[in-house]
Design an enzyme around this catalytic site. Structure first.
Site, PDB file in Angstrom:
ATOM      1  N   THR A  49      13.685   3.422 -23.176  1.00 16.77           N
ATOM      2  CA  THR A  49      12.614   4.297 -23.682  1.00 16.77           C
ATOM      3  C   THR A  49      13.198   5.446 -24.513  1.00 16.77           C
ATOM      4  O   THR A  49      12.686   5.762 -25.592  1.00 16.77           O
ATOM      5  CB  THR A  49      11.798   4.851 -22.492  1.00 16.77           C
ATOM      6  OG1 THR A  49      11.281   3.741 -21.762  1.00 16.77           O
ATOM      7  CG2 THR A  49      10.654   5.724 -22.962  1.00 16.77           C
ATOM      8  N   GLN A  67      14.753  -6.834 -23.766  1.00 13.38           N
ATOM      9  CA  GLN A  67      14.661  -8.086 -23.004  1.00 13.38           C
ATOM     10  C   GLN A  67      15.633  -9.154 -23.518  1.00 13.38           C
ATOM     11  O   GLN A  67      15.746 -10.210 -22.921  1.00 13.38           O
ATOM     12  CB  GLN A  67      13.224  -8.628 -23.051  1.00 13.38           C
ATOM     13  CG  GLN A  67      12.225  -7.775 -22.282  1.00 13.38           C
ATOM     14  CD  GLN A  67      12.477  -7.793 -20.778  1.00 13.38           C
ATOM     15  OE1 GLN A  67      13.047  -8.753 -20.231  1.00 13.38           O
ATOM     16  NE2 GLN A  67      12.057  -6.749 -20.090  1.00 13.38           N
ATOM     17  N   SER A 121      18.966  -1.849 -22.837  1.00 12.28           N
ATOM     18  CA  SER A 121      18.903  -1.106 -21.580  1.00 12.28           C
ATOM     19  C   SER A 121      19.728  -1.859 -20.532  1.00 12.28           C
ATOM     20  O   SER A 121      19.487  -3.046 -20.284  1.00 12.28           O
ATOM     21  CB  SER A 121      17.439  -1.010 -21.141  1.00 12.28           C
ATOM     22  OG  SER A 121      17.329  -0.243 -19.971  1.00 12.28           O
ATOM     23  N   HIS A 136      19.924  -1.817 -17.324  1.00  5.45           N
ATOM     24  CA  HIS A 136      19.364  -2.344 -16.069  1.00  5.45           C
ATOM     25  C   HIS A 136      18.625  -3.663 -16.274  1.00  5.45           C
ATOM     26  O   HIS A 136      18.190  -4.293 -15.322  1.00  5.45           O
ATOM     27  CB  HIS A 136      18.520  -1.296 -15.335  1.00  5.45           C
ATOM     28  CG  HIS A 136      17.197  -0.961 -15.957  1.00  5.45           C
ATOM     29  ND1 HIS A 136      16.030  -1.516 -15.507  1.00  5.45           N
ATOM     30  CD2 HIS A 136      16.856  -0.115 -16.931  1.00  5.45           C
ATOM     31  CE1 HIS A 136      15.022  -1.012 -16.201  1.00  5.45           C
ATOM     32  NE2 HIS A 136      15.500  -0.158 -17.077  1.00  5.45           N
ATOM     33  N   CYS A 144       4.912  -0.498 -15.557  1.00  7.39           N
ATOM     34  CA  CYS A 144       4.305   0.834 -15.607  1.00  7.39           C
ATOM     35  C   CYS A 144       2.793   0.762 -15.667  1.00  7.39           C
ATOM     36  O   CYS A 144       2.111   1.730 -15.375  1.00  7.39           O
ATOM     37  CB  CYS A 144       4.853   1.622 -16.792  1.00  7.39           C
ATOM     38  SG  CYS A 144       5.505   0.617 -18.095  1.00  7.39           S
TER      39      CYS A 144
HETATM   40  N1  PLP Z   1      11.231  -2.395 -24.101  1.00  7.08           N
HETATM   41  C1  PLP Z   1      11.053  -3.485 -23.359  1.00  7.08           C
HETATM   42  C2  PLP Z   1      10.767  -4.785 -24.051  1.00  7.08           C
HETATM   43  C3  PLP Z   1      11.110  -3.414 -21.961  1.00  7.08           C
HETATM   44  O1  PLP Z   1      10.917  -4.511 -21.228  1.00  7.08           O
HETATM   45  C4  PLP Z   1      11.381  -2.163 -21.355  1.00  7.08           C
HETATM   46  C5  PLP Z   1      11.404  -2.034 -19.890  1.00  7.08           C
HETATM   47  O2  PLP Z   1      10.923  -2.860 -19.168  1.00  7.08           O
HETATM   48  C6  PLP Z   1      11.585  -1.050 -22.187  1.00  7.08           C
HETATM   49  C7  PLP Z   1      11.514  -1.200 -23.546  1.00  7.08           C
HETATM   50  C8  PLP Z   1      11.906   0.291 -21.592  1.00  7.08           C
HETATM   51  O3  PLP Z   1      13.223   0.303 -21.109  1.00  7.08           O
HETATM   52  P1  PLP Z   1      13.657   1.340 -19.958  1.00  7.08           P
HETATM   53  O4  PLP Z   1      13.021   0.861 -18.683  1.00  7.08           O
HETATM   54  O5  PLP Z   1      15.151   1.254 -19.914  1.00  7.08           O
HETATM   55  O6  PLP Z   1      13.169   2.668 -20.380  1.00  7.08           O
END
Ligand code: PLP
Length: 406
Positions: A70, A200, A219, A221, A346
């Protein structure tokens, strides 16, 4: 609990967790400090950056480490938008110091951001927020009948007002893969920066020889690294205004680095690269996912797979259970030991159907009863067997009570 939700891939690998744990107590010095412990922490951060860069096939210095996908997306979108605004205001209207030399003109329309309704909320809601603030205007990129961004339509949306195009590589709810190489080509020809949300994709799919985009978000995680580490790759020469002022990350993202989590992310990147080198490993999990889908469709009343005809990631499936409410299904699955999700994590807890499924043309009654299951490279045959039984039993039980109230 069997994790077939986003947490399937967010569980840190034992090696990544251990490295982060050890670094918490051994590498606590500030990596910006001149003293030896500080320099050891710096070295650990830079080694992890090398592992992350090698997973992406880019140069370490091109990576800006952040706290999440994010944050990286915010840096990319806001940073490019601001760089453009700065360039414009330093243009013919002002002197190099920004002093007006001619009378001000009527306010120009804001720059445009081209994106899709399929984006993760981190992109979609940010674009909407910027539009509400009058700082940008959104141009939604049309999707074809399968919910895939239409490259021909992109060409028509680009003009001198376009500040940025942002399209995800793969969707978090359905796994559907977008034609980012083609979209990036069109942007390059038009001289428009292209940001790809690859959260992803990175760590789950091999990267091409050269990244097609100008900015790319990932990301840690999402590939078994610790939470709290994201990254933005920025192609050299792309104008980007930092959104957190500070000296770290070559002044592109201020703030003391989260050394332990970054160390864990580096280990996770190395492991992901090893795993990705063997296509058979991906094919094995894809076969598990396919078996899961086939059995559920055969045994759960009226279940269908959303977006099955699209190119998809190997780990994701999104299954519609007509006449059922996803929330009721998720609760029952959880009681029986299976973690799954509806829409983005979320937005779970809300009764609204997933905007992504609606944007893909999935009818509202089906979107209401759609559940997303995500496998990871660690998902086992036994877990899938058990998950099939849990899902079929839950859908049958809820189907009976829904039929009695219809
Ligand atoms: N973009 C996608 C396609 C995601 O799946 C996610 C999280 O699930 C994000 C952005 C946001 O990443 P983060 O959870 O590291 O903020």
């Amino acid at each position: 609990m069997i994790y077939l939700d986003n947490n399937a891939t967010t569980k840190p690998s034992p090696a990544a967790a251990q490295a982060a744990h050890i670094a918490t107590t051994t590498l606590f010095a500030n990596p910006s400090s001149i003293h030896r412990p500080g320099q050891e922490a710096r070295r650990a951060v830079e080694l992890a950056r090398q592992e992350l860069a090698s997973l992406l096939g880019v140069l370490p210095r091109e990576l800006v480490l952040t706290s999440s996908g994010t944050e990286s997306i915010n840096l990319a979108v806001r940073g490019v938008l601001e760089a453009r605004t700065n360039r414009k205001s330093a243009g013919p209207q002002g002197s190099a110091r920004g002093v007006q030399t001619s009378p001000p003109r009527a306010a120009a329309p804001p720059p445009t951001i081209v994106t899709t309704r399929l984006e993760h909320t981190a992109v979609r809601d940010l674009a909407i927020h910027l539009e509400r603030q009058g700082r940008a205007e959104i141009r939604w990129l049309p999707l074809d009948s399968r919910g895939i961004a239409d490259p021909a339509a992109l060409e028509a949306l680009l003009d001198s007002r376009t500040a940025l195009v942002s399209v995800q590589w793969a969707n978090n709810e359905t796994g559907v893969i977008q034609p980012v190489e083609r979209l990036a080509e069109i942007c390059r020809a038009a001289g428009v920066p292209f940001h790809c949300d690859a959260v992803q994709w990175v760590g789950k799919m091999p990267m091409p020889e050269a990244l097609p985009c100008d900015l790319l978000t990932f990301s840690a995680h999402k590939f078994h690294g610790p939470k709290g580490v994201g990254g933005l790759w920025v192609r050299r020469g792309v104008g980007l205004v930092p959104q957190t002022i500070g000296t770290q990350e070559t002044e592109r993202r201020g703030g003391t680095e989260s050394v332990a989590a970054i160390v864990g992310a580096g280990v996770a990147a190395r492991e992901a690269a090893v795993w990705l080198a063997d296509p058979a490993a991906r094919a094995k999990v894809a076969a598990l996912r396919d078996r899961f889908e086939t059995k559920i469709v055969a045994r759960a009343p009226a279940a269908t797979v959303n977006s099955q005809q699209c190119p998809r990631l190997w780990n994701t499936t999104n299954i519609a259970f007509p006449h059922l409410e996803a929330e009721a299904m998720l609760m029952l699955l959880s009681e029986r030991g299976l973690a799954a999700s509806a829409g983005a994590a979320c937005s779970s807890g809300s009764l609204d159907p997933s905007p992504v499924l609606l944007a893909m043309g999935i009818p509202e009654p089906l979107a209401h009863g759609s559940i997303r299951f995500s496998l990871s490279r660690d998902t086992t045959d036994a877990e899938i067997d058990e998950a099939i039984e849990i899902v079929v039993a839950a859908a049958t039980q809820l189907g009976r009570s829904s039929a009695s109230t219809r």
